[in-house]
Write a protein that holds these residues in place. Structure first.
Motif, PDB file in Angstrom:
ATOM      1  N   HIS A 125       0.835  -1.188   0.000  1.00  0.00           N
ATOM      2  CA  HIS A 125       0.000   0.000   0.000  1.00  0.00           C
ATOM      3  C   HIS A 125       0.876   1.246   0.000  1.00  0.00           C
ATOM      4  CE1 HIS A 125       0.887   0.522   4.302  1.00  0.00           C
ATOM      5  NE2 HIS A 125       0.655  -0.763   4.430  1.00  0.00           N
ATOM      6  N   GLY A 126       0.261   2.371  -0.191  1.00  0.00           N
ATOM      7  CA  GLY A 126       0.949   3.649  -0.153  1.00  0.00           C
ATOM      8  C   GLY A 126       1.267   4.199  -1.526  1.00  0.00           C
ATOM      9  N   ASP A 160       3.449   4.203  -7.077  1.00  0.00           N
ATOM     10  CA  ASP A 160       4.225   4.896  -8.110  1.00  0.00           C
ATOM     11  C   ASP A 160       5.214   3.948  -8.772  1.00  0.00           C
ATOM     12  OD1 ASP A 160       2.931   7.293  -7.677  1.00  0.00           O
ATOM     13  OD2 ASP A 160       4.521   8.152  -6.431  1.00  0.00           O
ATOM     14  N   GLY A 161       5.899   3.133  -7.951  1.00  0.00           N
ATOM     15  CA  GLY A 161       6.875   2.194  -8.482  1.00  0.00           C
ATOM     16  C   GLY A 161       6.245   1.117  -9.339  1.00  0.00           C
ATOM     17  N   ILE A 162       5.097   0.599  -8.884  1.00  0.00           N
ATOM     18  CA  ILE A 162       4.394  -0.441  -9.642  1.00  0.00           C
ATOM     19  C   ILE A 162       3.933   0.113 -10.984  1.00  0.00           C
ATOM     20  CG2 ILE A 162       2.331  -1.892  -9.663  1.00  0.00           C
ATOM     21  CD1 ILE A 162       2.622  -2.104  -6.607  1.00  0.00           C
ATOM     22  N   ALA A 163       3.388   1.332 -10.958  1.00  0.00           N
ATOM     23  CA  ALA A 163       2.930   1.946 -12.210  1.00  0.00           C
ATOM     24  C   ALA A 163       4.095   2.154 -13.170  1.00  0.00           C
ATOM     25  CB  ALA A 163       2.236   3.280 -11.905  1.00  0.00           C
ATOM     26  N   LYS A 164       5.190   2.679 -12.682  1.00  0.00           N
ATOM     27  CA  LYS A 164       6.332   3.017 -13.545  1.00  0.00           C
ATOM     28  C   LYS A 164       6.923   1.793 -14.207  1.00  0.00           C
ATOM     29  CE  LYS A 164      10.675   5.607 -13.528  1.00  0.00           C
ATOM     30  NZ  LYS A 164      11.617   6.408 -12.694  1.00  0.00           N
ATOM     31  N   ARG A 165       7.084   0.695 -13.449  1.00  0.00           N
ATOM     32  CA  ARG A 165       7.727  -0.481 -14.055  1.00  0.00           C
ATOM     33  C   ARG A 165       6.821  -1.178 -15.074  1.00  0.00           C
ATOM     34  NH1 ARG A 165       7.368  -2.989  -8.606  1.00  0.00           N
ATOM     35  NH2 ARG A 165       5.647  -4.492  -8.596  1.00  0.00           N
ATOM     36  N   PHE A 197       3.016   2.704 -16.749  1.00  0.00           N
ATOM     37  CA  PHE A 197       1.853   3.533 -16.435  1.00  0.00           C
ATOM     38  C   PHE A 197       2.271   4.725 -15.576  1.00  0.00           C
ATOM     39  CE2 PHE A 197       0.001  -0.461 -17.581  1.00  0.00           C
ATOM     40  CZ  PHE A 197      -1.297  -0.198 -18.004  1.00  0.00           C
ATOM     41  N   GLN A 198       1.333   5.645 -15.415  1.00  0.00           N
ATOM     42  CA  GLN A 198       1.502   6.769 -14.499  1.00  0.00           C
ATOM     43  C   GLN A 198       0.433   6.669 -13.420  1.00  0.00           C
ATOM     44  OE1 GLN A 198       0.902  10.613 -16.265  1.00  0.00           O
ATOM     45  NE2 GLN A 198       1.191  11.729 -14.349  1.00  0.00           N
ATOM     46  N   ASN A 199       0.844   6.846 -12.171  1.00  0.00           N
ATOM     47  CA  ASN A 199      -0.104   6.807 -11.065  1.00  0.00           C
ATOM     48  C   ASN A 199      -0.609   8.221 -10.791  1.00  0.00           C
ATOM     49  OD1 ASN A 199      -1.580   6.237  -8.743  1.00  0.00           O
ATOM     50  ND2 ASN A 199       0.218   6.349  -7.415  1.00  0.00           N
ATOM     51  N   LEU A 200      -1.913   8.439 -11.003  1.00  0.00           N
ATOM     52  CA  LEU A 200      -2.494   9.757 -10.751  1.00  0.00           C
ATOM     53  C   LEU A 200      -2.894   9.965  -9.300  1.00  0.00           C
ATOM     54  CD1 LEU A 200      -4.724  10.426 -13.899  1.00  0.00           C
ATOM     55  CD2 LEU A 200      -2.331  11.003 -13.488  1.00  0.00           C
ATOM     56  N   GLY A 201      -2.768   8.914  -8.488  1.00  0.00           N
ATOM     57  CA  GLY A 201      -3.082   9.085  -7.081  1.00  0.00           C
ATOM     58  C   GLY A 201      -4.125   8.107  -6.585  1.00  0.00           C
ATOM     59  N   PRO A 202      -4.398   8.152  -5.280  1.00  0.00           N
ATOM     60  CA  PRO A 202      -5.348   7.203  -4.692  1.00  0.00           C
ATOM     61  C   PRO A 202      -6.783   7.497  -5.073  1.00  0.00           C
ATOM     62  CG  PRO A 202      -4.627   8.795  -3.051  1.00  0.00           C
ATOM     63  CD  PRO A 202      -3.801   9.064  -4.283  1.00  0.00           C
ATOM     64  N   VAL A 203      -7.611   6.480  -4.980  1.00  0.00           N
ATOM     65  CA  VAL A 203      -9.049   6.612  -5.177  1.00  0.00           C
ATOM     66  C   VAL A 203      -9.693   6.831  -3.817  1.00  0.00           C
ATOM     67  CG1 VAL A 203     -11.150   5.474  -5.978  1.00  0.00           C
ATOM     68  CG2 VAL A 203      -8.995   5.142  -7.216  1.00  0.00           C
ATOM     69  N   LEU A 204     -10.331   7.968  -3.627  1.00  0.00           N
ATOM     70  CA  LEU A 204     -11.034   8.304  -2.380  1.00  0.00           C
ATOM     71  C   LEU A 204     -10.125   8.198  -1.160  1.00  0.00           C
ATOM     72  CD1 LEU A 204     -14.410   6.466  -3.061  1.00  0.00           C
ATOM     73  CD2 LEU A 204     -13.893   8.882  -3.360  1.00  0.00           C
ATOM     74  N   GLY A 205      -8.837   8.529  -1.342  1.00  0.00           N
ATOM     75  CA  GLY A 205      -7.907   8.526  -0.223  1.00  0.00           C
ATOM     76  C   GLY A 205      -7.483   7.157   0.250  1.00  0.00           C
ATOM     77  N   SER A 206      -7.801   6.124  -0.515  1.00  0.00           N
ATOM     78  CA  SER A 206      -7.462   4.763  -0.106  1.00  0.00           C
ATOM     79  C   SER A 206      -5.952   4.540  -0.127  1.00  0.00           C
ATOM     80  CB  SER A 206      -8.147   3.761  -1.046  1.00  0.00           C
ATOM     81  OG  SER A 206      -7.705   2.449  -0.796  1.00  0.00           O
TER      82      SER A 206
END
Length: 644
Positions: free
Chosen positions: A51-52, A57-62, A65-74
């Motif tokens: 989580h976090g 960010d790391g999972i998206a990059k490898r 993809f690009q991580n735009l951020g959490p959904v509803l603060g999750s």
């Protein structure tokens, strides 16, 4: 008590943690026949233990993809995008979905579908000068105040005197919206406008279309993206500064949430918009919705529904956010009960009237509308709502239910300043008790004012009447929070029944409203008829529901443009507010008929009666100063029932 409820057959619970896949049947559009559109956005849920933001960010990059951020603060749900995919395509990208699912740290990956969301406003946009009239020496000195007939109707432009929001009675009590923030969820807000900039709440604002903190409108030659700026001015335009007009709550703050300005909407953009800064934002105002074409049946998807439920449960530090919705501009050929946003019991659905008391010809009608505000003038259709515009300018031609919803948000901002302990449900109760019939009437004589079982007057077009800011503020100061809310599956039927081509199908359900259980409901707020049916022509179906106290609600009107013959309605929650305050115990009747030019056939497969309200009587302890007020009438009805 948290606003959660159990489903009739599957034990579904709606809460702020998760909404099961089964829930999608309520809010996905069973009537959309257009080909499905897939975006470059993906919903990603990480495996337990991962989580976090940094991990995501790391999972998206490898994976590219690009991580735009959490959904509803999750902490484990994220919004990924892939820049190598077009924003909209007609085929799902199986390789990209498979790539994400193959990552050992990802539990769920779902490509987001795209769908249309349209701004609600009837007239073409019209630009005017910053100031084109000498300042007025009485009331607010703002030069456009004399055009703001919805704030003070003196009969200007053919209007009816005193048919307005009665805001001066609220202002006279020293209430102007201080310390309240309304978020305009729209195409952006010109926060540099001289009539808005000092009331702009930058901390509560965000641009979900461009993913930055600056929700400034994207300028085009046709001024199409002036919609949000116009709505913002209705709420919070400053007073006595010599610019444009004045907002309903002119000392309140306004936030901009830019989320409409992209080719297709996605569930994640909607969800994050409605869940943005819920402890900084008090009211979310939405002047948009599914296409008002008279044949669309659509509403919130999974994540968006979670955001709204989380907002009413946890927003405003537990008091609940207020979601204000424009009821729709589809006119008499549409029905706002087919709009899952406006027909939600967690939103306040607002219709509009024009300055002589008639409904506007673009107004939709439905039994879920709670109240009304104002839009156009009668004799001059260009006499709309005077408010702020792009390039620091002003307009007098903002209109549609787009203009009505922000006016309501402004009135609610006044109520929240008067009493900052009001819950989201208190706002709805106050709306019912203080809205006035005034001079509102249906120009075509179809819908008349009717009294429900506890003496509350309502109209199928206008709900419980036009908002009265002075009365709402006065009652807010004395208000006692209403009792805990419960949700009862009153009764259900699942045996298919044929709808006759001529005449009506009459169905009856007997309910004890969960008497003797922990979810007992004795005093109604919202009632839902959750229905699955199909027919050879969906638009010809008309449905009425009658309560045990004799209140008849039209829960679905004829929609002549809706020629669907395949999808029908699947667990669609048709909602009515007309039975507010009634005792739900007894026999409920559902009447279904065809109303069209040619004979049709159809089947209703299931009907579940969902009752939402309190076990204990509301309004106990509230002083009654006017024996003829709605509060006095309802309290007496409840007391008489208790004695009986």
């Amino acid at each position: 008590m948290r606003d959660v409820w159990s489903s009739w057959s599957r034990g579904i619970r709606w809460d702020t943690v998760a909404v099961t896949a089964s829930l999608l049947y309520f809010f996905l559009a069973p009537g959309l026949s257009a080909p499905e559109v897939f975006t470059n956005s993906f919903y990603v849920q990480l495996q337990d233990g991962h989580h976090g933001r940094v991990t995501a960010d790391g999972i998206a990059k490898r994976n590219g993809f690009q991580n735009l951020g959490p959904v509803l603060g999750s902490e484990n749900e994220f919004h990924f995008v892939h820049d190598g995919l077009p924003h909209a395509r007609t085929k799902r990208s199986i390789p990209h979905t498979r790539l994400l699912k193959s990552d050992p740290h990802i539990k769920i990956a779902v490509q987001q579908t795209g769908f249309r969301r349209e701004k609600r406003g009837y007239n073409p946009l019209r630009v005017e000068n910053l100031v084109d009239l000498p300042p007025v020496l009485e009331d607010p000195s703002d030069p456009y105040f004399i055009h703001q007939w919805y704030l003070k109707n003196t009969g200007q432009n053919g209007g009816k005197k005193k048919l307005d929001l009665n805001v001066e009675a609220a202002w006279a009590q020293g209430i102007t919206g201080k310390n309240v923030t309304t978020a305009i969820m729209d195409d952006g807000v010109d926060y540099m406008h001289p009539d808005l900039k000092f009331n702009y709440n930058a901390k509560a604002s965000y641009d979900f279309s461009s993913n930055d903190p600056y929700p400034y409108p994207r300028y085009t030659d046709d001024w199409f993206n002036s919609h949000g700026t116009r709505c913002a001015g209705e709420v919070s335009a400053a007073r006595d500064n010599g610019i444009c007009g004045v907002g309903v709550a002119y000392d309140s703050k306004v936030a901009g949430i830019r989320m409409l300005d992209q080719p297709y909407m996605t569930d994640l953009i909607e969800a994050n918009s409605m869940g943005h800064e819920p402890n900084l934002i008090d009211i979310y105002s939405a002047s948009w919705g599914p296409t008002d074409d008279g044949k669309t049946v659509d509403g919130p998807r999974n994540a968006t529904m979670r955001a709204i439920v989380k907002g009413v449960n946890e927003g405003r530090n537990g008091l609940g956010n207020i979601y204000v919705w424009a009821s729709g501009d589809g006119g008499e050929d549409d029905d706002c009960n087919c709009d899952g946003y406006a027909a939600s019991m967690w939103t306040v659905s607002i219709n509009s009237a024009i300055n002589d008391g008639q409904n506007a010809h673009y107004d939709e009608s439905c039994s879920s509308t709670l109240a009304s505000t104002f839009s156009n003038g009668a004799k001059d259709p260009n006499t709309g709502v005077a408010t702020t515009d792009l390039y620091g300018k002003c307009t007098k031609s903002h209109s549609g239910t787009s203009a009505a919803a922000p006016e309501a948000a402004g009135v609610f901002a006044l109520a929240l300043e008067a009493n900052n302990k009001l819950t989201w449900r208190d706002i709805q109760h106050l709306t019912v008790l203080t809205s006035k019939r005034n001079s509102l009437f249906d120009a075509k004589g179809r819908f008349h004012w009717t009294m429900n079982g506890v003496g509350l007057e309502f109209n199928h077009l206008f709900g419980f009447g036009v908002l009265d800011a002075g009365a709402m503020v006065a009652l807010s100061k004395e208000w006692k929070t209403v009792p805990a809310r419960y949700h009862c599956e009153g009764a259900s039927m699942s045996k298919p029944r044929k709808i006759p081509s001529r005449g009506s199908l009459i169905l009856k359900l007997e309910t004890n409203s969960c008497q003797g259980t922990e979810t007992e409901v004795d005093y109604l707020e919202h009632v839902q008829a959750v229905i699955t049916l199909n027919s050879t022509r969906r638009g010809d179906i008309v449905m009425f529901m009658t309560s045990p106290m004799g209140t008849r609600s039209m829960v679905l009107s004829r929609r002549p443009n809706d020629d669907d013959r395949h999808d029908g309605f699947v667990k669609w929650p048709f909602m009515t507010t007309h039975t507010w305050g009634e005792n739900p115990r007894g026999t409920w009747t559902l009447e279904i008929q065809f109303n069209g030019e040619k004979p049709q056939t159809g089947w209703i497969k299931e009907w579940a009666l969902m009752l939402h309200g309190t076990k204990d009587p509301p309004y106990v302890g509230l002083p009654v100063t006017d024996p003829h007020s709605k509060l006095a009438i309802v309290k007496k009805a409840h007391e008489d029932r208790k004695k009986a």
